[in-house]
Write a protein that holds these residues in place. Structure first.
Motif, PDB file in Angstrom:
ATOM      1  N   TYR A 265       0.831  -1.204   0.000  1.00  0.00           N
ATOM      2  CA  TYR A 265       0.000   0.000   0.000  1.00  0.00           C
ATOM      3  C   TYR A 265       0.870   1.261   0.000  1.00  0.00           C
ATOM      4  N   ASN A 266       1.993   1.149  -0.658  1.00  0.00           N
ATOM      5  CA  ASN A 266       2.968   2.240  -0.716  1.00  0.00           C
ATOM      6  C   ASN A 266       2.283   3.553  -1.126  1.00  0.00           C
ATOM      7  N   LYS A 267       2.701   4.649  -0.520  1.00  0.00           N
ATOM      8  CA  LYS A 267       2.162   6.010  -0.741  1.00  0.00           C
ATOM      9  C   LYS A 267       0.827   6.235  -0.023  1.00  0.00           C
ATOM     10  N   ASN A 268       0.185   5.168   0.394  1.00  0.00           N
ATOM     11  CA  ASN A 268      -1.092   5.337   1.111  1.00  0.00           C
ATOM     12  C   ASN A 268      -0.942   5.027   2.595  1.00  0.00           C
ATOM     13  N   ILE A 269       0.132   4.328   2.929  1.00  0.00           N
ATOM     14  CA  ILE A 269       0.292   3.854   4.310  1.00  0.00           C
ATOM     15  C   ILE A 269       1.681   4.180   4.841  1.00  0.00           C
ATOM     16  N   THR A 270       1.706   4.609   6.089  1.00  0.00           N
ATOM     17  CA  THR A 270       2.966   4.797   6.807  1.00  0.00           C
ATOM     18  C   THR A 270       2.899   3.926   8.069  1.00  0.00           C
ATOM     19  N   LEU A 271       3.948   3.993   8.875  1.00  0.00           N
ATOM     20  CA  LEU A 271       3.981   3.153  10.084  1.00  0.00           C
ATOM     21  C   LEU A 271       4.630   3.937  11.220  1.00  0.00           C
TER      22      LEU A 271
ATOM     23  N   ASP B 254      10.167  11.382  16.916  1.00  0.00           N
ATOM     24  CA  ASP B 254       9.833  12.106  18.154  1.00  0.00           C
ATOM     25  C   ASP B 254      10.496  11.395  19.327  1.00  0.00           C
ATOM     26  N   THR B 255      11.071  12.171  20.207  1.00  0.00           N
ATOM     27  CA  THR B 255      11.622  11.578  21.426  1.00  0.00           C
ATOM     28  C   THR B 255      10.716  11.969  22.585  1.00  0.00           C
ATOM     29  N   VAL B 256      10.349  10.967  23.372  1.00  0.00           N
ATOM     30  CA  VAL B 256       9.398  11.192  24.458  1.00  0.00           C
ATOM     31  C   VAL B 256      10.032  10.751  25.772  1.00  0.00           C
ATOM     32  N   ASP B 257      10.089  11.661  26.730  1.00  0.00           N
ATOM     33  CA  ASP B 257      10.609  11.317  28.050  1.00  0.00           C
ATOM     34  C   ASP B 257       9.414  11.108  28.980  1.00  0.00           C
ATOM     35  N   THR B 258       9.114   9.843  29.271  1.00  0.00           N
ATOM     36  CA  THR B 258       7.939   9.552  30.105  1.00  0.00           C
ATOM     37  C   THR B 258       8.293   9.553  31.600  1.00  0.00           C
ATOM     38  N   GLU B 259       9.527   9.868  31.911  1.00  0.00           N
ATOM     39  CA  GLU B 259      10.116   9.822  33.266  1.00  0.00           C
ATOM     40  C   GLU B 259      10.506   8.401  33.640  1.00  0.00           C
TER      41      GLU B 259
ATOM     42  N   LEU C 251      11.460   7.228  25.152  1.00  0.00           N
ATOM     43  CA  LEU C 251      10.991   6.486  23.977  1.00  0.00           C
ATOM     44  C   LEU C 251      11.332   7.254  22.710  1.00  0.00           C
ATOM     45  N   THR C 252      11.713   6.499  21.696  1.00  0.00           N
ATOM     46  CA  THR C 252      11.902   7.103  20.380  1.00  0.00           C
ATOM     47  C   THR C 252      10.770   6.607  19.489  1.00  0.00           C
ATOM     48  N   LEU C 253       9.946   7.507  19.036  1.00  0.00           N
ATOM     49  CA  LEU C 253       8.831   7.138  18.160  1.00  0.00           C
ATOM     50  C   LEU C 253       9.206   7.530  16.742  1.00  0.00           C
ATOM     51  N   VAL C 254       9.255   6.536  15.886  1.00  0.00           N
ATOM     52  CA  VAL C 254       9.736   6.782  14.528  1.00  0.00           C
ATOM     53  C   VAL C 254       8.627   6.475  13.525  1.00  0.00           C
ATOM     54  N   TYR C 255       8.481   7.383  12.559  1.00  0.00           N
ATOM     55  CA  TYR C 255       7.490   7.231  11.494  1.00  0.00           C
ATOM     56  C   TYR C 255       8.226   6.791  10.229  1.00  0.00           C
ATOM     57  N   PHE C 256       7.723   5.728   9.599  1.00  0.00           N
ATOM     58  CA  PHE C 256       8.380   5.178   8.408  1.00  0.00           C
ATOM     59  C   PHE C 256       7.444   5.157   7.214  1.00  0.00           C
ATOM     60  N   GLU C 257       8.070   5.247   6.033  1.00  0.00           N
ATOM     61  CA  GLU C 257       7.360   4.905   4.799  1.00  0.00           C
ATOM     62  C   GLU C 257       8.266   3.977   3.996  1.00  0.00           C
ATOM     63  N   PHE C 258       7.665   3.179   3.138  1.00  0.00           N
ATOM     64  CA  PHE C 258       8.433   2.246   2.315  1.00  0.00           C
ATOM     65  C   PHE C 258       8.947   2.996   1.089  1.00  0.00           C
ATOM     66  N   ASP C 259      10.200   2.714   0.700  1.00  0.00           N
ATOM     67  CA  ASP C 259      10.794   3.391  -0.453  1.00  0.00           C
ATOM     68  C   ASP C 259      10.979   2.382  -1.593  1.00  0.00           C
ATOM     69  N   ILE C 260      10.117   2.475  -2.592  1.00  0.00           N
ATOM     70  CA  ILE C 260      10.136   1.513  -3.702  1.00  0.00           C
ATOM     71  C   ILE C 260      11.453   1.578  -4.478  1.00  0.00           C
ATOM     72  N   SER C 261      12.027   2.767  -4.633  1.00  0.00           N
ATOM     73  CA  SER C 261      13.282   2.849  -5.410  1.00  0.00           C
ATOM     74  C   SER C 261      14.421   2.137  -4.674  1.00  0.00           C
TER      75      SER C 261
END
Lengths: 53, 179
Positions: free
Chosen positions: B122-128, B147-152, B156-166
């Motif tokens: 579902y490339n271009k329509n979906i991220t993670l 995003d880095t989140v300090d919950t005390e 946590l490191t929250l990372v957003y990804f997309e697939f790269d067809i090339s």
């Protein structure tokens, strides 16, 4: 708002999700409390096991 | 490398199992409110797939625990994507690309490989979004937001990804060159 772009694959069309943070939080707390209870129960069982063995 | 302007806008986002777990463990901190608000403001629809559903729901010792988790998943995601032949083929190719790149097969779980397979399909329509960026190597994926989140309790490191067809096509070419 509906996410019904026809250029999208059919599985992703006509989705009607509404972000309801309060609902998410409500169920999240239930899961978190269950987990806490289970951990406490496991710890109690472990203590009991150590006492009897 | 080509990264779209805002892949979240009007898109769908797969919530990785580790994100779903961290979200309920930290639900009363303001950080997850912010993350959910960003997704909401972008009209981004949260989704899962049947592998994530299985991974999250397994291990329940009591039915109450199972149904509470199921209710939480239902509140948190719009669709559970199903596997099909294309996705199985993608997963197999991705797994072999990882082997070709000398990644040990125990290093990246089958669920994470299938997540990448769904991203490809579902490339271009979906991220993670995930809390474990090591599961999505950058020779197949683009990290478009971190995003880095300090919950005390933890950072946590929250990372957003997309697939790269090339990138994928280059990797497949490398794989096919080998004998």
């Amino acid at each position: 708002m509906k996410n019904n772009n026809t250029s999208k694959p059919k599985e992703l069309r006509n989705t009607s999700y509404t972000w309801d943070l309060e609902k998410i939080k409500f169920f999240a707390r239930k899961v978190f409390n269950d987990e806490r209870k289970m951990k406490a129960e496991e710890a109690r069982n472990q203590c009991q096991y150590q006492k009897t063995h | 490398m080509s990264i779209s302007k805002n892949p979240l806008k009007n898109g769908h986002i797969i919530l990785d199992t580790n994100f779903i777990i961290k979200a309920y463990q930290n639900i009363d901190t303001p950080y997850f409110d912010n993350i959910f608000t960003v997704l909401k403001d972008n009209n981004c629809t949260p989704i899962i797939n049947e592998y994530i559903k299985f991974e999250f729901l397994r291990g329940c010792k009591k039915s109450k625990q199972f149904f509470n988790k199921l209710d939480y998943l239902k509140a948190l995601s719009e669709i559970t994507l199903k596997t099909n032949d294309d996705i199985c083929q993608n997963a197999l190719e991705i797994a072999n690309i990882y082997s070709n790149k000398n990644i040990n097969k125990n290093q990246i779980s089958i669920v994470d490989i299938y997540n990448s397979a769904f991203l490809k399909k579902y490339n271009k329509n979906i991220t993670l979004i995930t809390t474990d960026y090591n599961d999505y190597p950058i020779y197949l994926h683009n990290r478009f937001k971190v995003d880095t989140v300090d919950t005390e309790k933890e950072i946590l490191t929250l990372v957003y990804f997309e697939f790269d067809i090339s990138k994928y096509e280059k990797c497949i070419k490398d794989f096919n060159k080998t004998n």
